[in-house]
Scaffold this motif. Sequence first.
Motif, PDB file in Angstrom:
ATOM      1  N   ASP A   1       0.847  -1.195   0.000  1.00 33.95           N
ATOM      2  CA  ASP A   1       0.000   0.000   0.000  1.00 33.95           C
ATOM      3  C   ASP A   1       0.878   1.237   0.000  1.00 33.95           C
ATOM      4  O   ASP A   1       1.861   1.316   0.753  1.00 33.95           O
ATOM      5  N   GLU A   2       0.519   2.208  -0.831  1.00 36.78           N
ATOM      6  CA  GLU A   2       1.233   3.474  -0.897  1.00 36.78           C
ATOM      7  C   GLU A   2       0.253   4.615  -0.670  1.00 36.78           C
ATOM      8  O   GLU A   2      -0.869   4.603  -1.179  1.00 36.78           O
ATOM      9  N   ASP A   3       0.708   5.592   0.091  1.00 41.14           N
ATOM     10  CA  ASP A   3      -0.158   6.733   0.423  1.00 41.14           C
ATOM     11  C   ASP A   3       0.721   7.972   0.571  1.00 41.14           C
ATOM     12  O   ASP A   3       1.780   7.916   1.208  1.00 41.14           O
ATOM     13  N   GLY A   4       0.292   9.097  -0.026  1.00 42.37           N
ATOM     14  CA  GLY A   4       1.093  10.308   0.086  1.00 42.37           C
ATOM     15  C   GLY A   4       0.414  11.501  -0.544  1.00 42.37           C
ATOM     16  O   GLY A   4      -0.707  11.432  -1.053  1.00 42.37           O
ATOM     17  N   ASN A   5       1.118  12.627  -0.534  1.00 40.43           N
ATOM     18  CA  ASN A   5       0.596  13.861  -1.124  1.00 40.43           C
ATOM     19  C   ASN A   5       1.773  14.710  -1.578  1.00 40.43           C
ATOM     20  O   ASN A   5       2.929  14.449  -1.238  1.00 40.43           O
ATOM     21  N   GLY A   6       1.464  15.744  -2.347  1.00 38.00           N
ATOM     22  CA  GLY A   6       2.530  16.596  -2.850  1.00 38.00           C
ATOM     23  C   GLY A   6       1.992  17.709  -3.727  1.00 38.00           C
ATOM     24  O   GLY A   6       0.864  18.170  -3.566  1.00 38.00           O
ATOM     25  N   PHE A   7       2.814  18.113  -4.705  1.00 42.43           N
ATOM     26  CA  PHE A   7       2.514  19.249  -5.571  1.00 42.43           C
ATOM     27  C   PHE A   7       2.269  18.747  -6.990  1.00 42.43           C
ATOM     28  O   PHE A   7       2.872  17.779  -7.437  1.00 42.43           O
ATOM     29  N   GLY A   8       1.359  19.430  -7.702  1.00 40.28           N
ATOM     30  CA  GLY A   8       1.067  19.033  -9.067  1.00 40.28           C
ATOM     31  C   GLY A   8       0.783  20.225  -9.960  1.00 40.28           C
ATOM     32  O   GLY A   8       0.513  21.332  -9.484  1.00 40.28           O
ATOM     33  N   THR A   9       0.851  19.998 -11.257  1.00 40.29           N
ATOM     34  CA  THR A   9       0.484  21.022 -12.244  1.00 40.29           C
ATOM     35  C   THR A   9      -0.379  20.370 -13.325  1.00 40.29           C
ATOM     36  O   THR A   9      -0.124  19.229 -13.733  1.00 40.29           O
ATOM     37  N   LEU A  10      -1.369  21.119 -13.778  1.00 42.34           N
ATOM     38  CA  LEU A  10      -2.215  20.700 -14.891  1.00 42.34           C
ATOM     39  C   LEU A  10      -2.119  21.752 -15.987  1.00 42.34           C
ATOM     40  O   LEU A  10      -2.281  22.938 -15.729  1.00 42.34           O
ATOM     41  N   ILE A  11      -1.881  21.305 -17.211  1.00 42.55           N
ATOM     42  CA  ILE A  11      -1.833  22.190 -18.367  1.00 42.55           C
ATOM     43  C   ILE A  11      -2.758  21.621 -19.439  1.00 42.55           C
ATOM     44  O   ILE A  11      -2.631  20.451 -19.816  1.00 42.55           O
ATOM     45  N   SER A  12      -3.682  22.444 -19.915  1.00 39.90           N
ATOM     46  CA  SER A  12      -4.639  22.003 -20.931  1.00 39.90           C
ATOM     47  C   SER A  12      -4.581  22.937 -22.131  1.00 39.90           C
ATOM     48  O   SER A  12      -4.518  24.158 -21.973  1.00 39.90           O
ATOM     49  N   LEU A  13      -4.616  22.354 -23.306  1.00 37.90           N
ATOM     50  CA  LEU A  13      -4.676  23.101 -24.556  1.00 37.90           C
ATOM     51  C   LEU A  13      -5.798  22.519 -25.393  1.00 37.90           C
ATOM     52  O   LEU A  13      -5.843  21.305 -25.622  1.00 37.90           O
ATOM     53  N   GLY A  14      -6.710  23.364 -25.837  1.00 33.68           N
ATOM     54  CA  GLY A  14      -7.829  22.842 -26.603  1.00 33.68           C
ATOM     55  C   GLY A  14      -8.611  23.925 -27.305  1.00 33.68           C
ATOM     56  O   GLY A  14      -8.206  25.086 -27.353  1.00 33.68           O
ATOM     57  N   TYR A  15      -9.750  23.511 -27.847  1.00 35.80           N
ATOM     58  CA  TYR A  15     -10.635  24.437 -28.539  1.00 35.80           C
ATOM     59  C   TYR A  15     -12.024  24.349 -27.925  1.00 35.80           C
ATOM     60  O   TYR A  15     -12.530  23.247 -27.648  1.00 35.80           O
ATOM     61  N   SER A  16     -12.647  25.506 -27.717  1.00 34.01           N
ATOM     62  CA  SER A  16     -13.980  25.594 -27.135  1.00 34.01           C
ATOM     63  C   SER A  16     -14.947  26.153 -28.170  1.00 34.01           C
ATOM     64  O   SER A  16     -14.777  27.285 -28.635  1.00 34.01           O
ATOM     65  N   TYR A  17     -15.951  25.351 -28.541  1.00 34.65           N
ATOM     66  CA  TYR A  17     -16.952  25.781 -29.519  1.00 34.65           C
ATOM     67  C   TYR A  17     -18.225  26.180 -28.777  1.00 34.65           C
ATOM     68  O   TYR A  17     -18.794  25.370 -28.040  1.00 34.65           O
ATOM     69  N   VAL A  18     -18.666  27.410 -28.966  1.00 38.14           N
ATOM     70  CA  VAL A  18     -19.757  27.981 -28.181  1.00 38.14           C
ATOM     71  C   VAL A  18     -21.061  27.987 -28.980  1.00 38.14           C
ATOM     72  O   VAL A  18     -21.079  28.337 -30.163  1.00 38.14           O
ATOM     73  N   ILE A  19     -22.147  27.614 -28.292  1.00 42.54           N
ATOM     74  CA  ILE A  19     -23.487  27.619 -28.878  1.00 42.54           C
ATOM     75  C   ILE A  19     -24.377  28.584 -28.094  1.00 42.54           C
ATOM     76  O   ILE A  19     -24.489  28.482 -26.876  1.00 42.54           O
ATOM     77  N   ARG A  20     -24.996  29.529 -28.801  1.00 44.93           N
ATOM     78  CA  ARG A  20     -25.968  30.471 -28.242  1.00 44.93           C
ATOM     79  C   ARG A  20     -25.420  31.268 -27.048  1.00 44.93           C
ATOM     80  O   ARG A  20     -26.162  31.595 -26.114  1.00 44.93           O
ATOM     81  N   ASP A  21     -24.109  31.516 -27.057  1.00 45.31           N
ATOM     82  CA  ASP A  21     -23.509  32.363 -26.028  1.00 45.31           C
ATOM     83  C   ASP A  21     -23.684  31.788 -24.624  1.00 45.31           C
ATOM     84  O   ASP A  21     -23.591  32.493 -23.620  1.00 45.31           O
ATOM     85  N   LEU A  22     -23.951  30.480 -24.525  1.00 47.44           N
ATOM     86  CA  LEU A  22     -24.298  29.889 -23.233  1.00 47.44           C
ATOM     87  C   LEU A  22     -23.569  28.582 -22.941  1.00 47.44           C
ATOM     88  O   LEU A  22     -23.102  28.367 -21.824  1.00 47.44           O
ATOM     89  N   ILE A  23     -23.472  27.701 -23.920  1.00 48.07           N
ATOM     90  CA  ILE A  23     -22.879  26.381 -23.730  1.00 48.07           C
ATOM     91  C   ILE A  23     -21.724  26.200 -24.713  1.00 48.07           C
ATOM     92  O   ILE A  23     -21.826  26.579 -25.879  1.00 48.07           O
TER      93      ILE A  23
END
Length: 226
Positions: free
Chosen positions: A155-177
């Motif tokens: 069993d392993e258990d622990g904590n620490g520091f992380g980074t998340l980097i996301s690159l993508g495209y967002s297509y918008v419908i009706r200025d809402l979704i």
Amino acid sequence: MKKFIVFYKLFLLLFIAFNTSLVFSQNTVPEDSTDNTVTPFRKGRWLTSLSGNISTTTNELKSTNNKTISNNYGINLSTGTFFKERWLFGVTFQAERQETKGVIDIVGESFYIGPQFARYFSKTKDGSLFLNVSPGFVMYRSSATINENPDFLVDEDGNGFGTLISLGYSYVIRDLISFNIGFNLASYWIGIDSTNSDGTSESDNIKISNFSFTFGFSVILDDFFL
């Protein structure tokens, strides 16, 4: 090779979408114009997103007929507000689970939370290429069992520091979704404590990196409680 082709096609799709947004943005109002209704990512609005990823990998060693199957699942929930047109600040939460079955069965889970900063590049009403960066805190745990010796458990258990980097495209419908597609890179640096079934224990530092394809949707509101 198949995975490479899939990632290549997705990268090409994002590249085309980004350049299309740049072409449309040439016909929009200037950045300093008082008309900020062109982009759905305008100052004061709230954006809440839900995205996920799933993958399966199979490795087989022909000489020993040993097969290893790995399943990965992930879900990401984030919310934030645009403090400036197309600039977002908020918080993100991510949960991931990995299951590996083979000579050694391993189940690992990670939980991440941290602030996020996002930039939407194109000032158009239909969508935009975006970059999301988040540094934060991560918790990790896992258990491993050897099939030939099921009484042996680690069993392993622990904590620490992380980074998340996301690159993508967002297509918008009706200025809402908006519907989002892209890549997600997660890197974790974790201090863990390991405990064996025989009672021995030790401490160590590990690094976990995960590169995945993500998909999801967002809701964009003028009022967070609307």
